[in-house]
Design an enzyme around this catalytic site. Structure first.
Site, PDB file in Angstrom:
ATOM      1  CD  GLU A 143      24.087  22.807  53.399  1.00 34.06           C
ATOM      2  OE1 GLU A 143      24.533  22.684  52.246  1.00 34.06           O
ATOM      3  OE2 GLU A 143      24.817  22.853  54.415  1.00 34.06           O
ATOM      4  CD  GLU A 242      29.956  23.129  51.347  1.00 34.35           C
ATOM      5  OE1 GLU A 242      30.230  23.253  52.549  1.00 34.35           O
ATOM      6  OE2 GLU A 242      28.814  22.854  50.937  1.00 34.35           O
TER       7      GLU A 242
END
Length: 265
Positions: A143, A242
């Site tokens: 990521e 998130e």
């Protein structure tokens, strides 16, 4: 229709961690993700998933000494033995939780290391993780994380992540596209979503409002448009929520901020 997973490390923080599973299920979530499961027995977490009919879709491999500022081990020369042990620990949890994705954090580049050494260490470690994960049918996620939130992090941009996939050379490594980090680092989200989804190597997407990282309906991004775009493009996997609820940790803070989600349930 987009499918959303509650990130239990950031949502429902007004509750004890093990109570967050039931809270997410009550609010209509059918899946969850979180950062690190290692403070709990895998059997205990699996029971919470089963009791609440939830699917575990993502968690992170051990990141090193988080409290000391470490944010992953993959790019750190000299930490390969610890990295490999962490991968096997994560895979044991993935098996217990029936989870098919593990995010492997790259790490902050040490000031006393040459960038090329960190690069080669990263490639070697990710190849090892991919080979180990392949036996369980688990995908390794990498990521890009913006440098404003995580200064010195090894991996920052989508193009860099996809170039690394070319070098790693394994179908068991994919990119985790966090639209919050993407907006802070690069912008131009819609064109990048179209470009990289077409490449077939986006394994997970996460969202949060920009710039404060609150609910998706707070801030500068038009998530209604982006969710519709993901739907039109046939994105098949989960979207991880998130973000930090704008209402903080007061009772029901997470639930009260979920008005944006109702149209998609």
């Amino acid at each position: 229709m987009p499918r959303f997973a509650a990130n239990l490390s950031m949502l429902y923080t007004e509750l004890d961690f093990l109570d967050r599973f039931a809270a997410a299920a009550r609010d209509g979530f059918q899946a969850v993700e979180f950062l690190f499961p290692y403070a709990f027995a895998p059997e205990e977490l699996a029971a919470r998933l089963h009791e609440n009919q939830l699917q575990q879709v993502l968690f992170n491999a051990p990141p090193g000494d988080w409290d000391a500022g470490e944010r992953g081990l993959a790019c750190l020369p000299g930490r390969e033995v610890e990295f490999r042990a962490g991968i096997h620990q994560a895979l044991a949890f993935a098996q217990a939780l029936t989870c098919s994705r593990i995010h492997v954090m790259a790490g902050v580049v040490p000031s006393n290391q040459r960038p090329e050494d960190c690069h080669s260490t990263y490639l070697e470690n990710l190849r090892y993780a991919a080979a180990a994960a392949a036996w369980q049918g688990v995908q390794i996620m990498i990521e890009p994380i913006n440098e404003r939130d995580m200064p010195g992090y090894f991996l920052n941009r989508q193009a860099q992540a996809h170039a690394l996939l070319d070098e790693i050379g394994s179908p068991h490594v994919m990119v985790q596209m966090d639209l919050y980090h993407l907006q802070v680092s690069e912008g131009d989200l819609a064109s990048k979503i179209r470009r990289y989804l077409a490449g077939g190597r986006i394994g997970h997407i996460q969202v949060a409002g920009v710039p404060e990282r609150h609910e998706p309906d707070v801030g500068e991004l038009n998530y209604r448009y982006l969710f519709q775009l993901l739907d039109q493009l046939g994105y098949p996997a989960w979207i991880g929520c998130e973000y930090r609820p704008a209402r903080g940790q007061r009772p029901h803070a997470t639930s009260e901020g979920l008005g944006w989600l109702q149209a998609w349930l």
